[in-house]
Design a protein around this motif. Structure first.
Motif, PDB file in Angstrom:
ATOM      1  N   THR A 293       0.815  -1.226   0.000  1.00  0.00           N
ATOM      2  CA  THR A 293       0.000   0.000   0.000  1.00  0.00           C
ATOM      3  C   THR A 293       0.846   1.272   0.000  1.00  0.00           C
ATOM      4  O   THR A 293       0.333   2.362  -0.199  1.00  0.00           O
ATOM      5  CB  THR A 293      -0.924   0.010   1.227  1.00  0.00           C
ATOM      6  N   ILE A 294       2.141   1.148   0.280  1.00  0.00           N
ATOM      7  CA  ILE A 294       3.037   2.313   0.291  1.00  0.00           C
ATOM      8  C   ILE A 294       3.339   2.668  -1.149  1.00  0.00           C
ATOM      9  O   ILE A 294       3.733   1.806  -1.952  1.00  0.00           O
ATOM     10  CB  ILE A 294       4.313   1.997   1.079  1.00  0.00           C
ATOM     11  N   ALA A 295       3.186   3.929  -1.470  1.00  0.00           N
ATOM     12  CA  ALA A 295       3.311   4.376  -2.860  1.00  0.00           C
ATOM     13  C   ALA A 295       4.695   4.132  -3.407  1.00  0.00           C
ATOM     14  O   ALA A 295       4.861   3.748  -4.571  1.00  0.00           O
ATOM     15  CB  ALA A 295       2.964   5.857  -2.957  1.00  0.00           C
ATOM     16  N   ALA A 296       5.747   4.349  -2.608  1.00  0.00           N
ATOM     17  CA  ALA A 296       7.109   4.173  -3.095  1.00  0.00           C
ATOM     18  C   ALA A 296       7.373   2.722  -3.473  1.00  0.00           C
ATOM     19  O   ALA A 296       8.164   2.447  -4.377  1.00  0.00           O
ATOM     20  CB  ALA A 296       8.105   4.642  -2.032  1.00  0.00           C
ATOM     21  N   ILE A 297       6.697   1.792  -2.735  1.00  0.00           N
ATOM     22  CA  ILE A 297       6.883   0.355  -3.049  1.00  0.00           C
ATOM     23  C   ILE A 297       5.971  -0.058  -4.189  1.00  0.00           C
ATOM     24  O   ILE A 297       6.367  -0.767  -5.123  1.00  0.00           O
ATOM     25  CB  ILE A 297       6.625  -0.501  -1.789  1.00  0.00           C
ATOM     26  N   ALA A 298       4.743   0.403  -4.095  1.00  0.00           N
ATOM     27  CA  ALA A 298       3.765  -0.021  -5.101  1.00  0.00           C
ATOM     28  C   ALA A 298       4.105   0.499  -6.481  1.00  0.00           C
ATOM     29  O   ALA A 298       3.717  -0.109  -7.496  1.00  0.00           O
ATOM     30  CB  ALA A 298       2.374   0.456  -4.694  1.00  0.00           C
ATOM     31  N   SER A 299       4.833   1.580  -6.577  1.00  0.00           N
ATOM     32  CA  SER A 299       5.145   2.168  -7.883  1.00  0.00           C
ATOM     33  C   SER A 299       6.320   1.505  -8.562  1.00  0.00           C
ATOM     34  O   SER A 299       6.698   1.902  -9.654  1.00  0.00           O
ATOM     35  CB  SER A 299       5.424   3.673  -7.710  1.00  0.00           C
ATOM     36  N   ASP A 300       6.935   0.525  -7.908  1.00  0.00           N
ATOM     37  CA  ASP A 300       8.085  -0.131  -8.517  1.00  0.00           C
ATOM     38  C   ASP A 300       7.620  -0.948  -9.732  1.00  0.00           C
ATOM     39  O   ASP A 300       6.684  -1.756  -9.630  1.00  0.00           O
ATOM     40  CB  ASP A 300       8.769  -1.047  -7.495  1.00  0.00           C
ATOM     41  N   PRO A 301       8.228  -0.824 -10.911  1.00  0.00           N
ATOM     42  CA  PRO A 301       7.766  -1.527 -12.127  1.00  0.00           C
ATOM     43  C   PRO A 301       7.858  -3.060 -12.005  1.00  0.00           C
ATOM     44  O   PRO A 301       6.955  -3.785 -12.417  1.00  0.00           O
ATOM     45  CB  PRO A 301       8.703  -0.997 -13.206  1.00  0.00           C
ATOM     46  N   ALA A 302       8.992  -3.519 -11.402  1.00  0.00           N
ATOM     47  CA  ALA A 302       9.148  -4.977 -11.277  1.00  0.00           C
ATOM     48  C   ALA A 302       8.077  -5.570 -10.391  1.00  0.00           C
ATOM     49  O   ALA A 302       7.502  -6.634 -10.681  1.00  0.00           O
ATOM     50  CB  ALA A 302      10.539  -5.286 -10.734  1.00  0.00           C
ATOM     51  N   GLN A 304       5.168  -4.261  -9.855  1.00  0.00           N
ATOM     52  CA  GLN A 304       3.883  -4.184 -10.566  1.00  0.00           C
ATOM     53  C   GLN A 304       3.753  -5.342 -11.570  1.00  0.00           C
ATOM     54  O   GLN A 304       2.672  -5.938 -11.731  1.00  0.00           O
ATOM     55  CB  GLN A 304       3.789  -2.833 -11.288  1.00  0.00           C
ATOM     56  N   ALA A 305       4.872  -5.725 -12.226  1.00  0.00           N
ATOM     57  CA  ALA A 305       4.818  -6.844 -13.174  1.00  0.00           C
ATOM     58  C   ALA A 305       4.521  -8.156 -12.447  1.00  0.00           C
ATOM     59  O   ALA A 305       3.717  -8.996 -12.911  1.00  0.00           O
ATOM     60  CB  ALA A 305       6.130  -6.938 -13.933  1.00  0.00           C
ATOM     61  N   LEU A 306       5.173  -8.355 -11.274  1.00  0.00           N
ATOM     62  CA  LEU A 306       4.908  -9.569 -10.485  1.00  0.00           C
ATOM     63  C   LEU A 306       3.467  -9.604 -10.017  1.00  0.00           C
ATOM     64  O   LEU A 306       2.810 -10.672 -10.023  1.00  0.00           O
ATOM     65  CB  LEU A 306       5.862  -9.622  -9.294  1.00  0.00           C
ATOM     66  N   ARG A 307       2.993  -8.461  -9.619  1.00  0.00           N
ATOM     67  CA  ARG A 307       1.599  -8.424  -9.146  1.00  0.00           C
ATOM     68  C   ARG A 307       0.665  -8.764 -10.304  1.00  0.00           C
ATOM     69  O   ARG A 307      -0.349  -9.464 -10.122  1.00  0.00           O
ATOM     70  CB  ARG A 307       1.289  -7.038  -8.571  1.00  0.00           C
ATOM     71  N   ALA A 308       0.964  -8.323 -11.494  1.00  0.00           N
ATOM     72  CA  ALA A 308       0.104  -8.651 -12.651  1.00  0.00           C
ATOM     73  C   ALA A 308       0.143 -10.160 -12.952  1.00  0.00           C
ATOM     74  O   ALA A 308      -0.894 -10.788 -13.248  1.00  0.00           O
ATOM     75  CB  ALA A 308       0.563  -7.852 -13.862  1.00  0.00           C
ATOM     76  N   GLN A 309       1.376 -10.753 -12.799  1.00  0.00           N
ATOM     77  CA  GLN A 309       1.483 -12.191 -13.037  1.00  0.00           C
ATOM     78  C   GLN A 309       0.721 -12.979 -11.976  1.00  0.00           C
ATOM     79  O   GLN A 309       0.061 -14.001 -12.274  1.00  0.00           O
ATOM     80  CB  GLN A 309       2.962 -12.609 -13.047  1.00  0.00           C
ATOM     81  N   ILE A 310       0.823 -12.475 -10.725  1.00  0.00           N
ATOM     82  CA  ILE A 310       0.098 -13.158  -9.640  1.00  0.00           C
ATOM     83  C   ILE A 310      -1.402 -13.089  -9.891  1.00  0.00           C
ATOM     84  O   ILE A 310      -2.153 -14.067  -9.683  1.00  0.00           O
ATOM     85  CB  ILE A 310       0.485 -12.551  -8.289  1.00  0.00           C
ATOM     86  N   VAL A 311      -1.851 -11.974 -10.350  1.00  0.00           N
ATOM     87  CA  VAL A 311      -3.294 -11.830 -10.623  1.00  0.00           C
ATOM     88  C   VAL A 311      -3.704 -12.790 -11.745  1.00  0.00           C
ATOM     89  O   VAL A 311      -4.753 -13.462 -11.672  1.00  0.00           O
ATOM     90  CB  VAL A 311      -3.609 -10.363 -10.972  1.00  0.00           C
ATOM     91  N   GLN A 342       4.657 -15.415  -5.637  1.00  0.00           N
ATOM     92  CA  GLN A 342       4.485 -14.708  -4.352  1.00  0.00           C
ATOM     93  C   GLN A 342       5.831 -14.549  -3.647  1.00  0.00           C
ATOM     94  O   GLN A 342       6.114 -13.508  -3.027  1.00  0.00           O
ATOM     95  CB  GLN A 342       3.494 -15.469  -3.471  1.00  0.00           C
ATOM     96  N   ARG A 343       6.680 -15.612  -3.741  1.00  0.00           N
ATOM     97  CA  ARG A 343       7.991 -15.472  -3.118  1.00  0.00           C
ATOM     98  C   ARG A 343       8.802 -14.388  -3.825  1.00  0.00           C
ATOM     99  O   ARG A 343       9.498 -13.582  -3.190  1.00  0.00           O
ATOM    100  CB  ARG A 343       8.739 -16.824  -3.189  1.00  0.00           C
ATOM    101  N   LYS A 344       8.727 -14.361  -5.143  1.00  0.00           N
ATOM    102  CA  LYS A 344       9.428 -13.308  -5.877  1.00  0.00           C
ATOM    103  C   LYS A 344       8.905 -11.926  -5.489  1.00  0.00           C
ATOM    104  O   LYS A 344       9.674 -10.947  -5.376  1.00  0.00           O
ATOM    105  CB  LYS A 344       9.290 -13.541  -7.382  1.00  0.00           C
ATOM    106  N   ARG A 345       7.567 -11.855  -5.326  1.00  0.00           N
ATOM    107  CA  ARG A 345       6.983 -10.544  -4.935  1.00  0.00           C
ATOM    108  C   ARG A 345       7.542 -10.107  -3.587  1.00  0.00           C
ATOM    109  O   ARG A 345       7.931  -8.949  -3.386  1.00  0.00           O
ATOM    110  CB  ARG A 345       5.475 -10.671  -4.890  1.00  0.00           C
ATOM    111  N   ASN A 346       7.563 -11.073  -2.635  1.00  0.00           N
ATOM    112  CA  ASN A 346       8.055 -10.715  -1.300  1.00  0.00           C
ATOM    113  C   ASN A 346       9.531 -10.324  -1.359  1.00  0.00           C
ATOM    114  O   ASN A 346       9.993  -9.394  -0.679  1.00  0.00           O
ATOM    115  CB  ASN A 346       7.850 -11.890  -0.354  1.00  0.00           C
ATOM    116  N   GLN A 347      10.288 -11.073  -2.139  1.00  0.00           N
ATOM    117  CA  GLN A 347      11.700 -10.731  -2.287  1.00  0.00           C
ATOM    118  C   GLN A 347      11.876  -9.330  -2.910  1.00  0.00           C
ATOM    119  O   GLN A 347      12.767  -8.552  -2.523  1.00  0.00           O
ATOM    120  CB  GLN A 347      12.387 -11.796  -3.150  1.00  0.00           C
TER     121      GLN A 347
END
Length: 730
Positions: A293-302, A304-311, A342-347
């Protein structure tokens, strides 16, 4: 006497001049005789007169032009003193050779000396001898030093004292005059003095210029040394402090400080932003869902790509789950892919957090570095500023020394160029010619001055003596100054005997008439209530109160009035000697208690009685203050029409102040030309203090010949034999 605060009339002036005519005439004759003697005894002097023109002008730098400056009120006075100076006189002596031949100055005198002139040296020698008696030690030493001077120096002193300088009105022309018994010498010294003055002025100017050049040369050399020393001091200071480019560094340092300050502000702002973000990330911890939910983290492109793959994976799982079930190999494979994502996202989140931490630490380190750099720059700027201050001081010293040195060099060059071209502002306009007629003494003028000084001085001396004269002489002065009526004036009688009974012995004399006038004035001044008991006194002894009392009693008795004359002066009684009666018994016996003693004696006239003083008591005042004196006056007032008492003087003793309260009136006798107004004022004050009734004053021994108020002819009428014969017939 000239009365203060009173207008001076023309008749008062003539009165004073007539009164003091002997002083005026004597002073006039003395002054005129002295002027006459001086005029005809003086040696004729010839005047040599030379004219020169003096202009005040100064050079205008190197232009060679001369401009007149503003008027200097002391300029011509200074020039006059220079002309009369001994330096100029010494030049005259040297030029004329008088130092080698003094007889040329002292020996050439005119032969036209008056025989009376031999008196003047003797008179002058006499006054010099008298003056030597009163001379101080310093004055005597100066006289001795002058006596030791050489002939040339004495001649120079005489010339400087005798030279006269007179300006011609409304011009720049000056007359130089010299008087001498020898006409050739008078003209020669006048001409030589003018030339000597011009030479002295030129020499003074050249000498002044040379001294200025010497001084400026020495000063320029000293300033050159100072300039060299100051330049060397600056060079040494710059080497010691490495200040070769100090001026450039002083220009760059402020810009550098400003730039570092701006960078520091930006770094501080960046550090605060990263610090806030890092604090928020640290508060989330390993809650990866919240971290997203933190903007500085959520705005990271990588991320965002992982989140799209997870979705997408989660969406495939839902579709496969609905189609094949949870244990289908595709379902298992998809679920495994989801866990990997999910592990990649957390990493990735952990990587982003670590990146934020690194950025924060880098920003903090950058801020600290910039702050330290700013402090170092400030310190360097302060040190550099202190060095620059010392550098500026040394540089200003160099500039000042260089300016002064350049100015001295410029002035030195100007003076060197204009040294021989000084402005000559003195011109000899007219030389003195040999005079043909003597200029002094001015016989007509001296006689006129003698007449004028004698007349004016005599008049001034007459008025001065009149002003200083504070004695009582004229009735008008008494009434004007004291406000006291004068009831009679007794003329001065010279070489006359028996003044005390003049009314009887010389009834037709002016003196007897004066006493009858006093009697009449008393009777007419108080017609309704004439004084019956009259006390006669004076301020001091010797003013004629006893004589006045005796003659007043005799004249009153001659008018068929019963008169009692009492000797109230128990200290210096005189009535027994005047009227030749016994003084064994008298007023002192009665006042002492001897009532049976016969104290009253018959007077020289039928209606007159006299009470002498009697033996002189040791305490007259104690007797007079007793009630017996008052009782005696009350008893006598029934038997006599008038009681006249001669009292002691007011100022020396207190007897009169005791008697004054017992009588109806007091008459104060004053001696004309002897008694002062101050004495009379004190006497009047004493009478006023005891509430005594003052009938008036009698001026005794009045000299009509010296007074301007009365004419001698009016008294001569009574003294003339014709008048006395006519009076006897009457």
């Amino acid at each position: 006497m000239l009365i203060k605060n009173q207008s001076l009339h023309l008749r008062d002036i003539f009165r004073v001049l007539k009164k003091r005519r002997n002083v005026l005439v004597g002073f006039f004759i003395t002054v005129f005789s002295v002027v006459l003697l001086y005029t005809f005894a003086s040696t004729p002097l010839y005047e040599g007169s030379t004219k020169i023109m003096i202009e005040k002008a100064e050079g205008d730098n190197l232009t060679g032009r001369y401009v007149s400056r503003s008027t200097d009120p002391e300029f011509y006075g200074t020039q006059f003193q220079l002309i009369k100076s001994r330096a100029v006189a010494r030049r005259v002596v040297k030029t004329l050779g008088l130092d080698k031949n003094p007889e040329a100055f002292y020996g050439k005198h005119s032969d036209r000396n008056s025989s009376i002139g031999t008196i003047l040296p003797k008179v002058k020698s006499f006054f010099i001898s008298v003056g030597n008696l009163f001379m101080t030690r310093e004055a005597r030493q100066n006289r001795q030093e002058q006596g030791q001077l050489s002939d040339a120096e004495r001649i120079a002193i005489e010339i400087s004292e005798e030279i006269q300088v007179r300006p011609v009105l409304e011009s720049r022309i000056i007359n130089i005059n010299f008087f001498s018994p020898n006409p050739e010498l008078a003209a020669l010294i006048a001409n030589t003095t003018a030339k000597a003055y011009i030479e002295e002025i030129l020499e003074m100017k050249l000498d002044s210029t040379r001294r200025r050049l010497d001084w400026m040369t020495q000063k320029a050399e000293a300033e050159a040394i100072k300039l060299q020393e100051s330049e060397q001091a600056l060079q040494d200071y710059m080497k010691a402090n490495n200040l070769v480019t100090i001026e450039n560094r002083m220009t760059v340092t402020p810009e550098r400080l400003s730039e570092i300050n701006i960078q520091l502000l930006r770094a501080e702002s960046r550090r605060k932003e990263l610090q806030a973000l890092y604090s928020k990330v640290r508060s989330v911890g390993r809650n990866y869902r919240s971290a997203q939910t933190i903007a500085a983290i959520a705005s990271d492109p990588a991320l965002q790509a992982l989140r799209a793959q997870i979705v997408e994976t989660e969406k495939s799982m839902m579709e496969l789950g609905n189609k094949y079930g949870p244990k289908h190999p595709l379902m298992v494979k998809t679920r495994g892919d989801l866990h990997v994502l999910q592990r990649k996202r957390n990493q990735e989140i952990e990587r982003i957090v670590e990146s934020i931490k690194n950025e924060y630490e880098l920003a903090l380190s950058n801020e600290r570095s910039l702050r330290q750099k700013l402090e170092n720059s400030k310190t360097e700027a302060l040190v550099l500023n202190e060095k620059f201050i010392q550098y500026g001081h040394l540089k200003r010293v160099i500039d000042t020394n260089r300016t002064l040195y350049d100015a001295l060099l410029l002035k030195l060059k100007e003076q060197s160029i204009t040294e021989e071209t000084q402005p000559v502002n003195l011109w000899l306009v007219e030389k003195a010619s040999v005079p043909l007629e003597p200029a002094k003494p001015w016989v007509a003028l001296n006689l006129q001055i003698g007449i004028l000084l004698g007349a004016l001085g005599g008049i001034a001396l007459a008025f001065f003596l009149e002003y200083l004269d504070n004695t009582i002489k004229d009735p008008e002065d008494v009434e004007a100054v004291l406000g006291v009526p004068v009831i009679g004036v007794v003329q001065r009688k010279r070489n006359a005997d028996h003044l005390e009974n003049m009314v009887v012995t010389e009834p037709q004399s002016a003196l007897a008439e004066s006493f009858r006038g006093i009697r009449t004035a008393i009777q007419l001044s108080f017609p309704d209530n004439p004084p019956k008991k009259i006390l006669m006194t004076s301020s001091v002894m010797g003013e004629g109160k006893t004589t006045t009392a005796a003659n007043l009693a005799l004249s009153t008795s001659q008018s068929n009035h019963r008169v009692l004359l009492i000797e109230g002066d128990l200290r210096r009684p005189r009535f027994h000697k005047i009227f030749k009666i016994s003084n064994v018994k008298g007023l002192s016996n009665y006042l002492a208690g001897d009532v049976d003693a016969p104290i009253m004696h018959k007077g020289p006239l039928p209606h007159m009685a006299i009470i002498p003083a009697g033996p002189i008591p040791p305490n007259p005042a104690e007797l007079l203050i007793s009630k017996r004196m008052q009782a005696l006056l009350e008893t006598a007032s029934h038997d006599f029409d008038f009681i006249i008492c001669d009292a002691p003087p007011l100022l020396p003793v207190a007897d009169t102040r005791i008697l004054g309260r017992l009588f109806d009136g007091v008459i104060l006798v004053s001696d004309a030309g002897q008694t002062t107004f101050d004495l009379v004022e004190r006497s009047l004050k004493m009478l006023q203090d005891i509430n005594a009734r003052l009938l008036g004053m009698v001026i005794n021994r009045h000299d009509a010949a010296k007074s301007g108020y009365y004419h001698q002819s009016s008294y001569d009428y009574y003294e003339s034999p014709k008048c006395q014969t006519q009076g006897n017939r009457d």
